[in-house]
Design a protein around this motif. Sequence first.
Motif, short mmCIF file in Angstrom:
data_model
loop_
_atom_site.label_atom_id
_atom_site.label_comp_id
_atom_site.label_asym_id
_atom_site.label_seq_id
_atom_site.Cartn_x
_atom_site.Cartn_y
_atom_site.Cartn_z
N PHE B 87 76.35 -30.90 28.15
CA PHE B 87 75.63 -31.42 26.91
C PHE B 87 76.59 -30.60 25.64
O PHE B 87 76.68 -31.07 24.77
CB PHE B 87 74.16 -30.67 26.90
N VAL B 88 77.04 -29.53 26.23
CA VAL B 88 77.80 -28.67 25.09
C VAL B 88 79.08 -29.67 24.64
O VAL B 88 79.66 -29.96 23.57
CB VAL B 88 78.30 -27.46 25.54
N TRP B 89 79.85 -30.25 25.83
CA TRP B 89 80.97 -31.21 25.76
C TRP B 89 80.75 -32.25 24.88
O TRP B 89 81.35 -32.63 24.03
CB TRP B 89 81.32 -31.56 27.18
N VAL B 90 79.36 -32.92 25.08
CA VAL B 90 78.92 -34.04 24.33
C VAL B 90 79.08 -33.71 22.72
O VAL B 90 79.18 -34.23 21.87
CB VAL B 90 77.67 -34.68 24.67
N GLU B 91 78.23 -32.58 22.60
CA GLU B 91 77.98 -31.91 21.08
C GLU B 91 79.34 -31.58 20.65
O GLU B 91 79.57 -32.06 19.44
CB GLU B 91 77.43 -30.39 21.39
N ARG B 92 80.21 -31.20 21.29
CA ARG B 92 81.75 -30.87 20.65
C ARG B 92 82.32 -32.33 20.36
O ARG B 92 82.88 -32.26 19.25
CB ARG B 92 82.59 -30.04 21.76
#
Lengths: 290, 438
Positions: B87-92
């Motif tokens: 999810f953090v990867w998507v956010e970044r």
Amino acid sequence: MTQNEKKIDEFTGTETTGHEWDGITELDTPMPRWWLIVFYVCIIWSVGYWFWYPTWPTFSGDGERGGTVGSAQWTQYKQLEEAQAEIKALRAEYESRFEAASFKGVQSDPTLYAFALAGGKSAFGDNCATCHGTGGAGASGYPNLNDDDWLWGGTVDDIYQTVSYGIRSPHDETRFSEMPAFADILSDSEISDLAGFVAAKAAGVDMPDIGATLYADNCAVCHADNAGGDKTLGAPNLVDAIWFYGGTQGEIEAQIKKPKHGMMPAWQDRLSENTLRQLAIYVHSLGGGE
Amino acid sequence: MVVLLGIYYLAPFMRWDRGPHAPDQAILIDMTSSRAYFFFIDIWPQEIYYLTGILILAAIALFLATSLFGRVWCGYACPQTVWTDLFVWVERIVQGDRAKRQKLYKAAWSIEKLWKLGLTHFLWLVIGLLTGGAWVFYFNDAPTLLEQIIHFDVPWSVMGWIIALTGSTYVMAGFAREQVCTYMCPYARFQSAMFDKDTLIIGYDAERGEARGKHKKGDSWEGRGHCVDCTACVQVCPTGIDIRDGLQMECIACGLCIDACNDVMHKLELPADLIRYATTSSQDTRKTGTALPFKIWRPRTFYYAAIIAVVGAAILYGLLNRSLAEVHVLHDRNPLFVQLSDGSVRNGYDIRILNKTLEDKTYNLEVSGLNGLEMRVQGAGNLQAGALPVFAGSIGHFRVFLSAPKPGETRANIVFTLTDDQGVQYENYESVFVSGMP
């Protein structure tokens, strides 16, 4: 306690209800906003609900068995009917196959046999268990359907006939027999001798005395010379280990003097043909079927 | 991470041929017919203890890994971490790095902000949906269900699970994140019980770092520690702790503080590893200047490994010696016994024969324990106790009547014995023959 005057609690700054007990006051904390919103939404919801669903009970009216029918036209009775229609549709296939099959045919087809037993068991619980017990074990005066002693015959056809038309029932086709009350025919001592003879014979002892003559003259015509009974007459076997009304000297005497006669209703008019046949197969399966 | 996710998504589509009577999905938990299939093993509900065994194995393996390497499970394999990272990867990718994200959050609502936030949440939901969607495949025939899902023709139970799991993935990985580790996860609370001086943890070298303080370029390093109090380690910490205070419960051993500190040390031209993976013992010995090798074999790890070996062997033994048929006997209660006309007594029994093999079989049922016992099977057609047919992977249900001359005692103990058509004998079942009220 004063009204129309706001009291503020010093420590919390919250308004109090004004009630005071020994210097203790109650804070008037308001309901959480979200709670109030949910509450009001529920009230609005309920208005719609009143019109959408059957809500108002009335003694007569459009609704089945009284009550309003909501604009959704939904009632529990309808729901029940729909559910039952579904089940009937599921059963229809088996019902028709069962209807077409003979007793022998059902008993050799695992699917139909399971169908018959399930239906028979349920019908037995509803109609027969009152007298014969849920397990068919009977009681004094009500035959045990598990054993291998049958008054009127224990083949599936015999059982079917008994269930359909009953025993001593008002039905024209009923099985019927009646043992005379020997209190009016024989003396007390003769009855005592006779009972002694029957009890001894059941225990395997033949007593060639006065009892034997009495038996041959009065009883053998129905209960047979060997006291084995006669199923066409519903005359019980007197020499087996099973006594319908008890096997002691006194119980036998009582039955000779003034016989008890059980009555079984005819089920032909109350149950469907398929149910009667299922019942016959179920009772036959309890273990004693011939 | 890619490997783990790949396994998760593709496993339900693996096939395994089990013959005509069983599903051919390699891993399947079939709730409706209450069977679990795992490659060559199929588990019946009463054998759920195998699952218990596997859970014990997993727990002890986790303990072992923890006592050796600290919180590696949390940092690398825990689904909570894997999905949070995703999810953090998507956010970044959508919103840019941390500084840009902070700026975006503070900015007034604009088309750009709406678009970026909307896309992020949409992608999160898609991932959640894929997660929840994949989960239900383990409980149904995957290709059939996939087709149903594509046609929106899904049973309500499946739909409910998909919605619930999509929602929980979205909330847990999108919003709760490390809060789960700190506040919800019980493992975080008791993992310190598995730690000792030789466990690999993330540690701050206080000896070298203190006394900390700001450092101006060109100042001497004499008489002070190497920590310049830049708080890079605190800023990157996902759980918001200061590692320089020592190991804390919240630490999930992600190692971000190590990377952050090493960057700073590199800029300052100081040796790296002021914060590093180390054991408490080695931190101590480093003061005296001797390097301590990492000790793998300690009593604690030995115990854990021993438990794993024992439990694993027990499960393996159980699976290899698993009985392929069972007989269960239920004595009739109503009526308890039946008096027959010839003076003998009859008892009724419900017999269930479990055929756990993948082929149709016939079984032979015998009874012993009382003289003169006669057995009769009640059923459709001409069933014989010597040849009771049971379909593959199913339970055969039979009515059996035993009759015997009235025995002396009112309750006689009898034993049912089951053998299959190959002559293999299975576990006996003890029952009673009742002939009178006690």
